[in-house]
Scaffold this active site. Structure first.
Site, PDB file in Angstrom:
ATOM      1  N   GLY A 205      36.865  36.530  29.978  1.00 48.28           N
ATOM      2  CA  GLY A 205      38.260  36.936  30.127  1.00 48.28           C
ATOM      3  C   GLY A 205      39.083  36.454  28.949  1.00 48.28           C
ATOM      4  N   PHE A 256      34.494  39.226  35.579  1.00 46.53           N
ATOM      5  CA  PHE A 256      34.197  37.903  36.135  1.00 46.53           C
ATOM      6  C   PHE A 256      34.117  37.884  37.659  1.00 46.53           C
ATOM      7  CE2 PHE A 256      38.793  37.177  34.627  1.00 46.53           C
ATOM      8  CZ  PHE A 256      39.374  37.557  35.826  1.00 46.53           C
ATOM      9  N   LYS A 270      39.835  30.236  30.149  1.00 52.03           N
ATOM     10  CA  LYS A 270      41.161  29.744  29.781  1.00 52.03           C
ATOM     11  C   LYS A 270      42.249  30.496  30.550  1.00 52.03           C
ATOM     12  CE  LYS A 270      44.536  29.309  26.075  1.00 52.03           C
ATOM     13  NZ  LYS A 270      45.550  30.066  26.839  1.00 52.03           N
ATOM     14  N   HIS A 274      44.434  30.035  37.359  1.00 57.16           N
ATOM     15  CA  HIS A 274      45.787  29.936  37.924  1.00 57.16           C
ATOM     16  C   HIS A 274      46.350  31.290  38.366  1.00 57.16           C
ATOM     17  CE1 HIS A 274      48.195  30.384  33.856  1.00 57.16           C
ATOM     18  NE2 HIS A 274      47.401  31.408  34.084  1.00 57.16           N
TER      19      HIS A 274
END
Length: 363
Positions: A205, A256, A270, A274
């Site tokens: 990603g 993913f 990274k 979140h």
């Protein structure tokens, strides 16, 4: 006070503490109603900064002092409203309206930071925070307070990623914003973790490869895989080539949620976790886990916030994730470790920094 982000975490914390203390002093010397009013109109400032960036006003002002009337003519905007917006921003230190003139405007340190050419992409962030999608979601924060769910999904009837796919201009603006954030974080990440111990990285990603390019430039002996959607990878070609690392990066489409490439000895995630709730995060981590061999490394890069920590950057980012993403959130170090263990990873090690953190785990 400016402190380069690659400096020690102690110095950055000191700089942020001094800034917060000065704001607290300022709050104590004005009536409490004024301090609260100033905070309550934050949306007004967000929108004014956003619209002047969209109209390319910072670029026009950079050519020298210019009148608000001339700015309105060049941008084909209303002269009266242009003057009033720049007068209001000038009161906040964003642009300087020269007293005794007919609205002559020049740059300040803050307004110069809004120039489109700046690497940290404040120009793009300003437009994103004032965009229809973001403001529309924030307007429904009250419902999120009631039901605990993402505002964006409820307001627009789809995830922010699905909405971006239908609104390419907004998607490009967001992509540029994220690239700017990554450029700010790169010196910190390189300072916190030594990637030279690996031979082949896989950035899962990883967007257009902003972080990956920086790592490869710093470590000439490392090769890499960039894994993202096909459309994103096609736009990564020029960035990787401009960085001089295209010949060391293999572009492999992946998802993913389903499968990511095997063959790397270090995997990067990274600012991915979140965006999602705990169950989805564990699903993502399990996908990466399946691609890894025993003993290989996972590097997770996230902003961490402890339950009672007062961190303006992380605290705001946490609510932004709630509003804009599908039940996203910033997490504590213990919460990240819980997600990693839930996906099968061994005990993790966290490298802390006030701006971003690096969490290292092994299969």
């Amino acid at each position: 006070m400016f402190i380069h982000p690659a400096k020690s975490a102690l110095l950055v914390r000191l700089g942020l503490w001094i800034r917060r203390s000065l704001f607290q002093i300022a709050d104590r010397i004005v009536p409490v109603q004024y301090a609260l009013f100033e905070r309550s109109i934050g949306l007004s400032e967000t929108m004014m900064i956003s619209v002047v960036c969209e109209a390319q006003v910072p670029e026009l002002v950079s050519e020298g002092p210019i009148s608000t009337r001339e700015l309105a003519r060049l941008t084909q905007m209303n002269a009266d409203v242009m003057h009033r917006i720049l007068r209001a921003l000038s009161a906040r230190g964003i642009f300087h309206m020269m007293p005794g003139t007919e609205g002559l405007v020049s740059h300040t340190r803050l307004s110069r930071g809004l120039l489109n050419e700046t690497a940290h992409a404040s120009h793009e962030w300003a437009q994103y925070f004032g965009s229809v999608g973001n403001v529309g979601a924030w307007a429904d924060l009250r419902t999120s307070l009631l039901d605990g769910r993402s505002a964006f999904d409820r307001v627009f009837g789809e995830t922010v990623w699905e909405w971006f796919a239908k609104n390419p201009a907004a998607e490009e603006n967001f992509a540029q914003s994220m690239m700017g954030v990554t450029r700010i974080q790169v010196p910190i990440i390189l300072d916190l973790y030594d990637f030279s111990q690996h031979t082949r990285l896989c950035d899962v990603g990883g967007g257009r490869g902003t972080l990956l390019s920086a790592i490869l430039r710093s470590h000439p002996g490392v090769r890499a895989i960039l894994c993202d959607g096909p459309g994103v990878l096609s736009s990564a070609e020029s960035l990787l080539a401009a960085a001089g690392v295209r010949d060391r990066v293999e572009l492999i489409p992946g998802n993913f949620f389903k499968a990511v490439p095997e063959g790397a000895d270090c995997y990067l995630l990274k600012n991915i976790l979140h965006d999602w709730n705990d169950d989805v995060c564990i699903q993502i981590l399990k996908t990466v886990y399946r691609a890894m061999q025993k003993g290989q490394t996972l590097v997770v890069i996230e902003q961490l916030i402890e339950p009672t920590q007062s961190n303006a950057l992380a605290s705001f980012s946490d609510i932004q994730m709630l509003v804009a993403c599908s039940d996203g959130r910033e997490r504590s170090s213990a919460e990240i470790e819980g997600l990693l263990k839930g996906a099968g990873f061994a005990e993790s090690r966290t490298h802390f920094h006030p701006i971003t953190c690096v969490i290292v785990a092994h299969k």
